[in-house]
Motif scaffolding. Structure first.
Motif, PDB file in Angstrom:
ATOM      1  N   GLN A  96       1.062  -1.054  -0.104  1.00  0.00           N
ATOM      2  CA  GLN A  96       0.148  -0.113   0.104  1.00  0.00           C
ATOM      3  C   GLN A  96       0.801   1.350  -0.061  1.00  0.00           C
ATOM      4  OE1 GLN A  96      -2.884  -0.210   2.989  1.00  0.00           O
ATOM      5  NE2 GLN A  96      -4.074   1.760   2.164  1.00  0.00           N
ATOM      6  N   VAL A  97       0.691   2.238  -1.033  1.00  0.00           N
ATOM      7  CA  VAL A  97       1.610   2.965  -1.318  1.00  0.00           C
ATOM      8  C   VAL A  97       0.433   4.450  -1.111  1.00  0.00           C
ATOM      9  CG1 VAL A  97       2.950   4.587  -2.562  1.00  0.00           C
ATOM     10  CG2 VAL A  97       3.017   2.185  -2.774  1.00  0.00           C
ATOM     11  N   VAL A  98       0.969   5.630  -0.003  1.00  0.00           N
ATOM     12  CA  VAL A  98       0.136   6.765   0.133  1.00  0.00           C
ATOM     13  C   VAL A  98       0.879   7.824  -0.448  1.00  0.00           C
ATOM     14  CG1 VAL A  98      -1.001   8.082   1.877  1.00  0.00           C
ATOM     15  CG2 VAL A  98      -1.053   5.743   2.096  1.00  0.00           C
ATOM     16  N   LYS A  99       0.453   8.411  -1.435  1.00  0.00           N
ATOM     17  CA  LYS A  99       1.163   9.487  -1.972  1.00  0.00           C
ATOM     18  C   LYS A  99       1.177  10.817  -1.579  1.00  0.00           C
ATOM     19  CE  LYS A  99      -0.366   8.747  -6.163  1.00  0.00           C
ATOM     20  NZ  LYS A  99      -0.468   8.453  -7.572  1.00  0.00           N
ATOM     21  N   GLY A 100       0.996  11.092  -0.361  1.00  0.00           N
ATOM     22  CA  GLY A 100       0.913  12.148   0.607  1.00  0.00           C
ATOM     23  C   GLY A 100       0.747  12.103   1.901  1.00  0.00           C
ATOM     24  N   PRO A 101       0.657  13.233   2.931  1.00  0.00           N
ATOM     25  CA  PRO A 101       0.637  13.127   4.349  1.00  0.00           C
ATOM     26  C   PRO A 101      -0.324  12.637   5.074  1.00  0.00           C
ATOM     27  CG  PRO A 101       0.538  15.227   3.485  1.00  0.00           C
ATOM     28  CD  PRO A 101       0.255  14.514   2.434  1.00  0.00           C
ATOM     29  N   TYR A 102      -1.174  11.505   4.500  1.00  0.00           N
ATOM     30  CA  TYR A 102      -2.168  11.043   4.950  1.00  0.00           C
ATOM     31  C   TYR A 102      -2.102   9.805   5.819  1.00  0.00           C
ATOM     32  CZ  TYR A 102      -3.585  14.217   1.242  1.00  0.00           C
ATOM     33  OH  TYR A 102      -3.664  15.310   0.628  1.00  0.00           O
ATOM     34  N   ALA A 103      -0.986   8.992   5.965  1.00  0.00           N
ATOM     35  CA  ALA A 103      -0.842   8.140   6.687  1.00  0.00           C
ATOM     36  C   ALA A 103      -0.525   8.185   8.300  1.00  0.00           C
ATOM     37  CB  ALA A 103      -0.096   6.806   5.911  1.00  0.00           C
ATOM     38  N   LEU A 104      -0.757   9.258   8.846  1.00  0.00           N
ATOM     39  CA  LEU A 104      -0.464   9.545  10.016  1.00  0.00           C
ATOM     40  C   LEU A 104      -0.653   8.845  11.086  1.00  0.00           C
ATOM     41  CD1 LEU A 104      -1.305  13.197  10.084  1.00  0.00           C
ATOM     42  CD2 LEU A 104       0.692  12.353   9.374  1.00  0.00           C
ATOM     43  N   ALA A 105      -1.681   7.789  10.833  1.00  0.00           N
ATOM     44  CA  ALA A 105      -1.948   6.721  11.890  1.00  0.00           C
ATOM     45  C   ALA A 105      -0.961   5.611  11.810  1.00  0.00           C
ATOM     46  CB  ALA A 105      -3.152   6.023  11.721  1.00  0.00           C
ATOM     47  N   TRP A 106       0.059   5.561  10.694  1.00  0.00           N
ATOM     48  CA  TRP A 106       0.914   4.471  10.500  1.00  0.00           C
ATOM     49  C   TRP A 106       2.402   4.747  11.537  1.00  0.00           C
ATOM     50  CZ3 TRP A 106       1.028   3.410   4.531  1.00  0.00           C
ATOM     51  CH2 TRP A 106      -0.168   2.799   4.341  1.00  0.00           C
ATOM     52  N   GLY A 107       2.556   6.118  11.292  1.00  0.00           N
ATOM     53  CA  GLY A 107       3.973   6.379  12.238  1.00  0.00           C
ATOM     54  C   GLY A 107       4.302   7.946  11.853  1.00  0.00           C
ATOM     55  N   ALA A 108       5.422   8.382  12.495  1.00  0.00           N
ATOM     56  CA  ALA A 108       5.989   9.613  12.383  1.00  0.00           C
ATOM     57  C   ALA A 108       6.526   9.921  10.996  1.00  0.00           C
ATOM     58  CB  ALA A 108       6.859   9.908  13.641  1.00  0.00           C
ATOM     59  N   GLY A 109       6.625  11.308  10.687  1.00  0.00           N
ATOM     60  CA  GLY A 109       7.435  11.767   9.828  1.00  0.00           C
ATOM     61  C   GLY A 109       6.820  11.519   8.175  1.00  0.00           C
ATOM     62  N   THR A 110       5.701  10.750   7.996  1.00  0.00           N
ATOM     63  CA  THR A 110       5.297  10.178   6.766  1.00  0.00           C
ATOM     64  C   THR A 110       4.715  11.120   5.903  1.00  0.00           C
ATOM     65  OG1 THR A 110       3.091   9.782   7.703  1.00  0.00           O
ATOM     66  CG2 THR A 110       4.708   8.079   7.952  1.00  0.00           C
ATOM     67  N   LEU A 111       5.631  12.198   4.962  1.00  0.00           N
ATOM     68  CA  LEU A 111       5.051  12.933   3.948  1.00  0.00           C
ATOM     69  C   LEU A 111       4.700  11.885   3.011  1.00  0.00           C
ATOM     70  CD1 LEU A 111       7.345  14.625   5.707  1.00  0.00           C
ATOM     71  CD2 LEU A 111       7.916  15.739   3.378  1.00  0.00           C
ATOM     72  N   ALA A 112       4.953  10.709   2.699  1.00  0.00           N
ATOM     73  CA  ALA A 112       4.447   9.927   2.061  1.00  0.00           C
ATOM     74  C   ALA A 112       4.729   8.498   2.842  1.00  0.00           C
ATOM     75  CB  ALA A 112       5.078   9.885   0.550  1.00  0.00           C
ATOM     76  N   ALA A 113       3.979   7.530   2.414  1.00  0.00           N
ATOM     77  CA  ALA A 113       4.305   6.216   3.107  1.00  0.00           C
ATOM     78  C   ALA A 113       4.087   4.815   2.085  1.00  0.00           C
ATOM     79  CB  ALA A 113       3.416   6.098   4.304  1.00  0.00           C
TER      80      ALA A 113
END
Length: 707
Positions: free
Chosen positions: A148-165
């Protein structure tokens, strides 16, 4: 903003796509369940005991319906030996090549720790200061059920510092399906004599389940399209075991164990090669679904990822004596490193009508240590020994609160997150202490927030939008590097860290439009990103270099001004008939570093993809012809020694046949025209200053058994 020259290829492709949309017969609305979200791909129930891969790419909260779901054939039907290499086949995604494997993902121009990487929810970081390994490179492609690829700062529940994830989910069979299953296969590629052999077994009962997979990959030097021999040796052996049991119907406990050993890896894009990587990973998950009308899930996880790494220069020019060089004798470089990550996370989820809520916390600590020794090869005399990673540590304790609102034609997700960060280091050199500012130990409080939504405008149309901010703390290298090469800026110059460097704050706006009918699907996604306090580098002529063979200018990591990026993707698929379908895609990025008033470093050039697929609906056999067109990249960060790259076009031809009884045969030719080309993101050879070329013509044969 500075803009690269527009691609005529991309313009023509877009015109053709729009014409095809106009000429396509009126779309037929899909037969949808009343609860199905308009514009979402129709879901099909997966047989519980099957292993099927998929790639999910989204520009909104990962909890909202995905804009793009790609079948796992995108991973399995090609000869990629690396997960980041498979990402190159998706619009808006790319990867940096420094050697034959362990490519570094690039998500809309975001790289390294700007992209948060998670494996089954656990945090993982690179083991090499020069990023010979990316954060996701120690996981076999065959072990991943879902990327799963998130192309923006929306995976904040996954962890810190995720400008993408990026999150990789390994396969866990469903309880109660009963019995045992197995799968396995072998691939061979004639260019580089690559082999990829894997095998696995899994089983389930009413209260237990397990999955064991073994994978061995190896390759040798390869030829580019001009017949040049490119260093490409490597060997990778990996095993992963998941075991779970149900003490009762409401609780599941899973144990995750992984081991990987990589050895003798050539890195044409680094001043050193890799002797080995040893990676051990452990984790325990507990999931509890209480018999409660409101609380839906309580989850907890603890984990530990340990990585050992050794670098050498045995096959580099620096190992040989050269009377016309300083020093004239050959040197022996010994550089052992460790990167160990431990962490935990927990959350509780509950629902209230159309709203669902989640509150959680997570913690990780990453310890990184590396010492470099330089000795004369002729006498063994140690010239010097210095600290690359000075027992450096970053700790992050974060908490978040998330809400998701769902109606038949509207969904909304929002997340608020706060992180407490501590960075520290052990002993540093006197030179580092005298030439850097601020204390070695630093603390930060970072706040991130994101909001995204999806509207079903009709049975076929859906609109998506999102806005968010994510804060990334500086990496160990950016803080504590003592004249060591940078991974991000490609050149083999020396770079000096800054212990007090400010964190980056990335803000992004996304807008997307989707259309889904029985035979036609297309999506348009655009975004605008600003990174405040962008971490970049600038030359410092007052700093002496550490090694006489390095370029004469030493660079410093600095807190710059802003990095602005605008871009997006267009994707279309059209089933002409039950037997024939075609697809097209366009990616575009344009960026500027306002501190230097020049283009942003390391942006992929515009690209376009075309493909056509032939085969019956049951996919008993299929043939796929795909093409990639990439524009030249002339607008580069010249002050940071970035070089332009030429455009190119590549064609691949792949096919498959189901022999029967779960046995599948695949044949293909990659780079049919034997084109010599280089990806703009590839690292430069530090001795020739040429970018690493991609592989020339490559014939692939694979056979696989899966039930």
């Amino acid at each position: 903003m500075t803009r690269p020259r527009e691609s005529q290829t991309c313009k023509l492709l877009l015109a053709g796509v729009l014409l095809a949309v106009q000429l396509t017969e009126a779309p037929v609305a899909r037969a949808q369940n009343e609860e199905e979200t308009p514009g979402q791909t129709e879901s099909k129930e997966k047989p519980e005991a099957e292993f099927r891969q998929e790639i999910v790419v989204t520009s909104t909260h990962p909890e909202l319906p995905s804009a793009i779901e790609i079948p796992g054939s995108e991973i399995q039907a090609v000869s990629d030996q690396d997960l980041a290499e498979a990402m190159r086949r998706q619009d808006g995604l790319d990867a940096i090549r420094r050697g034959p494997v362990n490519l570094d993902p690039n998500v809309r121009g975001l790289v390294e720790t700007e992209v948060g990487v998670f494996v089954d929810g656990t945090r993982t970081f690179a083991a090499g200061p020069a990023r010979m390994d990316s954060d996701l490179s120690h996981v076999s492609p065959h072990m991943v059920e879902r990327m799963q690829v998130v192309k923006g700062p929306y995976a904040l529940a996954w962890g810190a510092g995720t400008l993408a994830a990026i999150n990789l989910e390994t396969y866990r069979p469903t309880f109660g399906t009963g019995g045992f299953n197995a799968r396995g296969g072998v691939r061979y590629s004639d260019n580089a004599s690559r082999t990829d052999t894997f095998g696995g077994i899994w089983g389930t009962g009413d209260s237990w389940r397990f999955n064991l997979l073994l994978n061995s990959r190896q390759g040798s030097d390869y030829e580019d399209g001009a017949g040049n021999q490119i260093p490409g040796n490597y060997e990778s052996n990996e095993s992963r075991l998941n075991f779970g049991f149900q003490p009762n119907k409401s609780m599941v406990i899973d144990f995750l164990i992984g081991y990987q050993e990589q050895s003798d890896i050539d890195y044409a894009g680094r001043i050193l090669d890799a002797s080995y990587f040893y990676t051990r990973s452990y984790g325990i998950d507990l999931t509890w679904n209480p018999a409660n009308d409101n609380i839906t899930e309580v989850f907890a996880q603890v984990y530990n990822n340990r990585k050992d790494h050794l670098m050498n220069n045995d096959e580099k020019p620096t190992a040989q004596p050269n009377p016309n060089r300083i020093p004239p004798f050959g040197i022996d470089v010994d550089l052992p490193t460790e990167s160990n990550t431990a962490g935990a996370r927990a959350h509780v989820s509950w629902g209230d009508g159309e709203w669902s809520w989640k509150a959680g916390a997570d913690f990780y600590t990453v310890d990184q240590t590396a010492t470099r020794s330089i000795a004369r090869r002729d006498t063994g005399f140690v010239v010097f020994s210095d600290i690359v990673w000075p027992a450096a540590k970053i700790e992050d304790l974060g908490g978040y609160f998330q809400g998701v609102y769902r109606q038949d034609d509207f969904e909304l997700g929002g997340t608020l997150r706060a992180d407490l960060v501590d960075a520290s280091a052990g002993e540093v050199s006197n030179f580092f202490a005298d030439n850097t500012r601020g204390a070695l130990d630093q603390s930060e409080t970072n706040v991130s927030v994101a909001l995204s939504a999806r509207w079903g405008l009709s049975d076929n149309w859906a609109l998506t939008a999102g806005v968010g901010q994510a804060v990334r703390t500086a990496s160990v290298l950016e803080r504590y590097s003592d004249r060591f090469p940078s991974a991000k800026f490609q050149v083999a110059a020396e770079f000096m860290g800054d212990p007090g460097i400010e964190p980056e704050t990335g803000r992004q706006l996304d807008i997307g439009l989707q259309y889904v009918a029985s035979r036609l699907t297309f999506t348009i996604n655009g975004f605008y990103r600003v990174i405040d306090d962008y971490i970049t580098v600038m030359p410092d002529p007052d700093l002496p270099r550490r090694l006489p063979l390095s370029p004469p200018v030493v660079f410093r990591y600095i807190t710059g001004d802003e990095a602005e990026v605008v871009g997006g993707e267009f994707q279309l698929t059209h089933a002409v008939s039950d037997w024939v379908s075609w697809r097209a895609g366009i990616s575009y990025l344009d960026g500027e570093d306002t501190f230097f008033n020049e283009p942003l470093f390391g942006l992929p050039p515009p690209s376009a993809r075309l493909g056509v697929r032939f085969g019956p609906p049951n996919e008993r056999y299929w043939l796929d012809l795909g093409g990639l067109l990439v524009d030249a990249q002339d607008d580069v960060a010249a002050s940071r020694l970035e070089q332009p790259s030429a455009g190119y076009g590549v064609v691949d031809l792949m096919g498959g046949y189901q022999i029967g009884n779960g046995l599948n045969l695949r044949l293909g030719v990659e780079n049919v025209g034997d084109k010599r080309y280089v990806n703009h993101l590839n690292s430069l050879n530090p001795f020739t200053r040429d970018r690493i070329p991609e592989m020339g013509r490559n014939i692939v044969v694979a056979i696989e058994y899966r039930p």
